[in-house]
Structures are given as C-alpha cells and as structure tokens.
Enzyme design. Structure first.
Site, PDB file in Angstrom:
ATOM      1  N   GLU A  43       1.468  14.247   9.170  1.00 22.30           N
ATOM      2  CA  GLU A  43       0.696  13.519   8.165  1.00 22.30           C
ATOM      3  C   GLU A  43      -0.799  13.628   8.435  1.00 22.30           C
ATOM      4  O   GLU A  43      -1.607  13.879   7.523  1.00 22.30           O
ATOM      5  CB  GLU A  43       1.110  12.049   8.142  1.00 22.30           C
ATOM      6  CG  GLU A  43       0.327  11.218   7.143  1.00 22.30           C
ATOM      7  CD  GLU A  43       0.710   9.746   7.147  1.00 22.30           C
ATOM      8  OE1 GLU A  43       0.171   8.989   6.324  1.00 22.30           O
ATOM      9  OE2 GLU A  43       1.546   9.338   8.000  1.00 22.30           O
ATOM     10  N   PHE A  75       0.837  -1.204   0.000  1.00 21.19           N
ATOM     11  CA  PHE A  75       0.000   0.000   0.000  1.00 21.19           C
ATOM     12  C   PHE A  75       0.872   1.256   0.000  1.00 21.19           C
ATOM     13  O   PHE A  75       0.528   2.274   0.612  1.00 21.19           O
ATOM     14  CB  PHE A  75      -0.956   0.041   1.197  1.00 21.19           C
ATOM     15  CG  PHE A  75      -1.762  -1.216   1.407  1.00 21.19           C
ATOM     16  CD1 PHE A  75      -2.260  -1.922   0.316  1.00 21.19           C
ATOM     17  CD2 PHE A  75      -2.011  -1.698   2.682  1.00 21.19           C
ATOM     18  CE1 PHE A  75      -2.996  -3.086   0.494  1.00 21.19           C
ATOM     19  CE2 PHE A  75      -2.753  -2.857   2.870  1.00 21.19           C
ATOM     20  CZ  PHE A  75      -3.245  -3.549   1.772  1.00 21.19           C
ATOM     21  N   GLU A 125     -10.427   3.579  14.218  1.00 17.24           N
ATOM     22  CA  GLU A 125     -10.362   2.855  15.485  1.00 17.24           C
ATOM     23  C   GLU A 125      -9.050   3.132  16.220  1.00 17.24           C
ATOM     24  O   GLU A 125      -9.026   3.334  17.443  1.00 17.24           O
ATOM     25  CB  GLU A 125     -10.531   1.349  15.237  1.00 17.24           C
ATOM     26  CG  GLU A 125     -11.902   0.941  14.715  1.00 17.24           C
ATOM     27  CD  GLU A 125     -12.091   1.222  13.225  1.00 17.24           C
ATOM     28  OE1 GLU A 125     -13.235   1.142  12.761  1.00 17.24           O
ATOM     29  OE2 GLU A 125     -11.100   1.524  12.524  1.00 17.24           O
ATOM     30  N   GLY A 135      -2.846   6.579   7.420  1.00 17.08           N
ATOM     31  CA  GLY A 135      -2.352   7.390   8.521  1.00 17.08           C
ATOM     32  C   GLY A 135      -2.867   6.949   9.871  1.00 17.08           C
ATOM     33  O   GLY A 135      -2.665   7.624  10.880  1.00 17.08           O
TER      34      GLY A 135
END
Length: 378
Positions: free
Chosen positions: A241, A157, A366, A362
């Site tokens: 971020e 990813f 949860e 990022g």
C-alpha cells in the site's frame, strides 16, 4: 525520463495506460469530482486493459506483474490529476490481497474473479472512529456463534465504503492486543450493515464511508487466514500500500511540475512570460529536483523488493518523501498559477486539496518516522 528498470513490456503497458487515462478519465475528472463519484462502468473498462488484475493470481483472472509494472499503473493513473478516482478504482489493491493470500480456496474462487473483472468492488475496513493506525487495539467485535461470526462495531474513512460489494474487515475475535485480531470477508448486502457517506477536503470522486455493523452474521468460512492471525496479514499489506501511495504521490508532484511549466511559458506578466522571471524558474527547478529524487528512491526500493528484500524502514521514509514532495510541488504550482490556481477545475487545484489525505492514509508521517526509527534499532 529513461530508466534502466523498465523493459519493452513495461513501456507497452505504459502506452496502454496512457491512452486509457486520456480517453476514459481525464476528460471527466472535474465532472466526477463535482458529482462526488464516478461511474461503476469504469471498473469494467479498467479490467479490460488488465489494470485491475495486476499482481493477482492468474487462476482468478490476475496478471503477473513486478514492482515496476505496478509503478507504471499508479503513475499513469496520476496523470489525470484525480486522486479520488485512483483511490476508489484501485481500492481492491488493499482490500483483496488478504483474500488472495489467506482466504479459503472456495472463497478465493468465488470472490476474486468478480473483483478482477470489474463486476464487483472490494474495499479494506480497518480504521475505527476511536483509532486509526493502532490496529492492535481495534474494538469491532467478531463473536463466534456456531457456523457464523456475529460482528458489531464501526469502521470509518473507508475508501469505496459506500458501494463496496466485498469488505475485508478487521475484527476482534479474541483478547486484547494484536493476537486477538482476525480478518473477515463481509459481503455488502449482509443484514445489519449500514453505511454513512462522508464529505472530505479532497478525493471528492472517491466514495468514503463510515460502516456500521449491528450484529451482522458472517459465515465462518469467510474467515481470512487463521483466527487471531489477522494482525500479521494486515501488516503484510502495508508495504504494498505504501509503495503504491509513494508512486502515485511522486507522479502527482510531476503533474504539478508539468502543469506549472506549461502555464509559466504561456502566462505573461510585466511584459514577458512567467518563465522568464528568475524567481519562477527557481521554483520550477526546486520542484523538478524533488520529483527526480523521489522517483530515484522509489525505483531503487522497487528493485530491492524484486530482489527479495523487505526494507520496511526505507519504505516508510519513501512514503514520507513522496507525500512531502507532492505537498511542495502542489503548493508551488498553485502559487505559480496565482488566482487561476485557486479556481476549481485544474489539476493543480485538485491535487493541492488531496495532499493531506496521502500524508495521513496508510500511516501518518509521524507513524512512518516511528516505524522507520524502530527498524533502525533506535
């Protein structure tokens, strides 16, 4: 909307950004989405207006920038409604800060000018196939062998993963847990590195990849910071971020609101514009309310960061607030557009496809809640 946080300098940069997005991105957003990439030349164009250098040291081609200048950049980019372009074009904002903060001076001098000028692409590689945000338990190994580290494992990813020239990679150089994690700068042409392109629900214009490291030999001088201190550097990266993501998501929500308002004024049903139907007006007000609340929370947090605070719990909540606002506004915008909202090519449709990646990337919703609760002493 007027805000006390933005100076004439911020507004001047906003004008530059708005013209850049209108000329260089917005007309091509749909075409690039369908192609699954955008031209590398866009990096150089972005560098020419100072976008890539924001917040990086001036000695390497960077430009001094406060939190509000970064918000302007993120939110003006979002006006194109093309999250994939924003994600890859700005992947250096998560890939290069560890280099600027902790790499050896000679590495900084060699790498950062190339990235900030748009000549080279930088990416961050943390997530692995067997785990995402659980950085302390990553498995990719970096075994010291003389003047090199031998790296084996996989990352997945990874934004800009297919064409990044410089990869900031988290590896395990020691034992189990956070204390065994280090950061290495791995160059894109390193023997033993291979890449697999991934197909995604959204962010089509952003190349995303799984990276395979097969006994890659990485010079020891490419160690970022001290061995075993990588986890701390990664954690330092997260606040920035998440603030960037929150700014972008709030702006994407505003784009959905603006698009919905324009369409509701133009589209006629049952003999009158959509905007004259009470149910549509109420939807629009709900959208506007959530956008305004998210923007206010974002700007107050930016101000607190400028005062030297580190409000980790609130930043985690801000990310969730912004992604939930984006999800709500994207859904309502598509609903207002009706069948037209289901057709590819409009901003609301693209943004609707990109909701989930922001809620996951990022740190998932949860994880954000768990981190926030811990910071609150729960």
């Amino acid at each position: 909307m007027k805000s006390p946080f933005y100076t004439a300098e911020h507004e001047a940069f906003r004008d530059v950004m708005r013209r850049f997005v209108a000329k260089e991105i917005e007309p091509f957003a749909h075409e690039w989405d369908e192609a699954g990439e955008f031209p590398r030349a866009l990096y150089r164009k972005a560098a020419e207006i100072g976008l890539l250098g924001l917040g990086f040291p001036e000695e390497y081609g960077g430009i001094a920038a406060d939190q509000f200048m970064k918000i302007v950049a993120s939110q003006e980019l979002a006006r194109a409604g093309a999250g994939g372009v924003s994600a890859s074009l700005m992947s250096h904002t998560i890939g290069s800060p560890p280099i600027a903060r902790a790499a050896r001076p000679e590495v900084k001098a060699r790498v950062l000018p190339q990235v900030l000028s748009g000549e080279k692409i930088s990416a961050l590689a943390i997530t692995e196939p067997g785990g995402g945000s659980d950085v302390a338990n990553l498995r990719t190994r970096g075994q010291r062998d003389g003047d090199h580290y031998v790296v084996s494992g996989e990352k997945t990813f990874i934004t800009s993963g297919m064409r990044a020239d410089y990869l900031t990679v988290a590896v395990r150089t020691g034992g189990e847990g956070a204390g065994g994690v280090s950061l290495l700068l791995i160059e894109g042409d390193t023997p033993g590195l291979s890449r697999t392109k991934l197909k995604k629900m959204g962010w089509w214009a952003s190349d995303t990849a799984t990276l395979h490291f097969d006994d890659c030999r990485v010079p020891a001088e490419n160690l970022i910071g001290e061995e075993g201190h990588g986890f701390k550097i990664i954690m330092q990266n997260f606040n920035s971020e998440r603030m960037g993501m929150a700014a972008g998501c709030t702006a994407f929500a505003r784009v959905c609101l603006d698009e919905a308002v324009a369409y509701a004024k133009e589209r006629k049903t049952f003999g009158k514009p959509l905007a004259q139907h009470q149910v549509i007006r109420h939807k629009i007000v709900d959208m506007a309310q959530k956008v305004a609340a998210s923007q206010a929370m974002l700007e107050m947090l930016a101000w607190r960061l400028e005062q030297g605070e580190s409000p980790v719990a609130e930043i985690c909540m801000m990310k969730n607030q912004a992604t939930q606002t984006m999800a709500f506004c994207a859904s309502e915008a598509v609903q207002i557009f009706g069948g037209a909202g289901f057709m590819r090519g409009i901003k609301a449709e693209r943004i609707y496809r990109e909701v989930k990646v922001n809620a996951i990337g990022g740190g998932t919703e949860e994880i954000m809640k768990d981190l926030a609760s811990r910071q609150m002493g729960l």
